[in-house]
Design an enzyme around this catalytic site. Structure first.
Site, mmCIF file in Angstrom:
data_model
loop_
_atom_site.group_PDB
_atom_site.id
_atom_site.type_symbol
_atom_site.label_atom_id
_atom_site.label_comp_id
_atom_site.label_asym_id
_atom_site.label_seq_id
_atom_site.Cartn_x
_atom_site.Cartn_y
_atom_site.Cartn_z
ATOM 1 C CE LYS A 149 34.871 47.431 43.147
ATOM 2 N NZ LYS A 149 35.055 47.272 44.594
ATOM 3 C CE LYS A 229 39.556 38.519 40.000
ATOM 4 N NZ LYS A 229 40.500 39.447 40.695
ATOM 5 C CE LYS A 232 34.259 36.618 51.172
ATOM 6 N NZ LYS A 232 34.994 37.090 52.336
#
Length: 363
Positions: A149, A229, A232
């Site tokens: 991240k 994957k 959302k």
């Protein structure tokens, strides 16, 4: 105020030589309590709203099963973790209730599992600070959460950097013995195990070293990019099925799912990831084996098979979607359940933190 150099060096030496330290017997009633509950499960999920199909099959189904297998199970809506990225306060409040309703609708039973909101139990943050003072910066820099991240954002917040320490505090605060995790979280659980050892060797046995419960459920891939994957945050709206999607939306997303130019349906994740992803979804939602799903697809081309997959997904999610709608219409009920969960969680957390504070020397 900075620690004296000699103290810092001593702490570093103790960290390096931790395995050689004699264990002092300071075990109190809190330790004895852990023996009364030898198996205690903890897991958390961030409040990003209604879960998607990957969340449901990869984690929530397993959560429902675990609450029937272990004597003490705690599931936390980890909102402290969620603010490592900027959040709109009103949206966060709504997401917390959306997730609460979703967990209940998927089968989490507040009579069998302690369901609570992390930020409502202040002991999490205090234990995180104490454990953070026992964690080196190089140790955190090598964990996957930070490496991934921080690269995406060019730099990351202090909260993102210390995220795994809070994760460890979440687990250790309840003297958890088992933690269901995906393979991508194993290194973070190893930090919790390390911190349990560090604390125990420095202050006496208190924390069990939590064990990994690796989920055997299949990983659901993106419908638009089967190499990734389901997520959302995927910018492609057709890539992800949420558990509240309408039957029409589910059918449309599966109809547009990426497959290949071979019409026969076969299971080969390496060379046919798109078709294989549909087979895994079908098998999981219809509660059959992949072999049975392939058998049901015999004689169908991928277009016809997608209809079969859609039917299985729609049928499985329909009662969940309806129940979420009913629960979301009663926000006071959801808030009341979280308040009850907070009381139960604090009954377990407060004695442990009190013992930590005593051993560290705060009282």
């Amino acid at each position: 105020m900075a620690l004296p150099v000699c103290t810092t060096v001593r702490q570093l030496f103790r960290f390096i030589q931790i395995s050689s330290f004699p264990r002092r017997s300071l075990c109190s009633g809190v330790c004895a309590k852990n023996k009364v509950h030898p198996h205690r499960v903890f897991s958390g999920i961030q409040p990003t709203g209604v879960p998607h199909l990957g969340n449901y099959l990869g984690a929530l189904e397993n959560w429902v099963a675990l609450q029937n297998q272990y004597p003490t199970v705690l599931y936390s809506i980890v909102d402290l973790h969620s603010i490592t990225q900027p959040q709109d306060p009103m949206q966060l409040r709504s997401n917390i209730l959306d997730l609460t309703a979703s967990l209940l609708a998927c089968g989490i039973d507040p009579e069998k599992a302690v369901l609570f909101q992390q930020s409502q139990v202040s002991e999490h943050a205090e234990l995180s600070w104490i454990l953070g003072c026992m964690t080196s910066m190089p140790r955190l820099r090598h964990l996957p959460q930070w490496k991934m991240k921080s690269k995406q954002k060019s730099e990351g917040s202090v909260g993102l950097f210390t995220y795994p320490v809070l994760q460890a505090a979440d687990i250790l605060l309840y003297q958890s013995t088992h933690v269901p995790v995906g393979e991508d979280q194993v290194q973070h659980l190893e930090l919790a195990q390390d911190l349990a050892r560090i604390f125990n060797n420095r202050y006496g046995d208190l924390f069990p070293e939590p064990r990994t419960l690796l989920s055997s459920t299949r990983k659901v891939k993106s419908l638009r990019d089967p190499s990734a994957k389901m997520s959302k945050s995927d910018p492609q709206t057709m890539a992800t099925i949420t558990i509240t999607d309408s039957p029409e939306d589910i059918a449309l997303k599966i109809r547009r799912a990426v497959t290949d130019f071979t019409s026969e349906v076969t299971f080969d994740p390496e060379t046919r990831p798109g078709v294989s992803n549909l087979l895994l979804i079908h098998a999981a939602m219809a509660a059959i084996s992949v072999e049975d799903a392939v058998s049901q697809a015999r004689g169908l081309d991928t277009g016809a098979y997608k209809k079969l997959v859609s039917e299985a997904v729609i049928q499985r999610l329909a009662p969940i979607r309806q129940e979420i709608g009913k629960l979301r219409a009663e926000p006071a009920y959801l808030q009341g359940l979280l308040a009850q969960g907070r009381v139960k969680a604090r009954e377990l957390a407060a004695p442990v933190l009190a013992e930590v504070r005593h051993r560290v020397g705060f009282c």
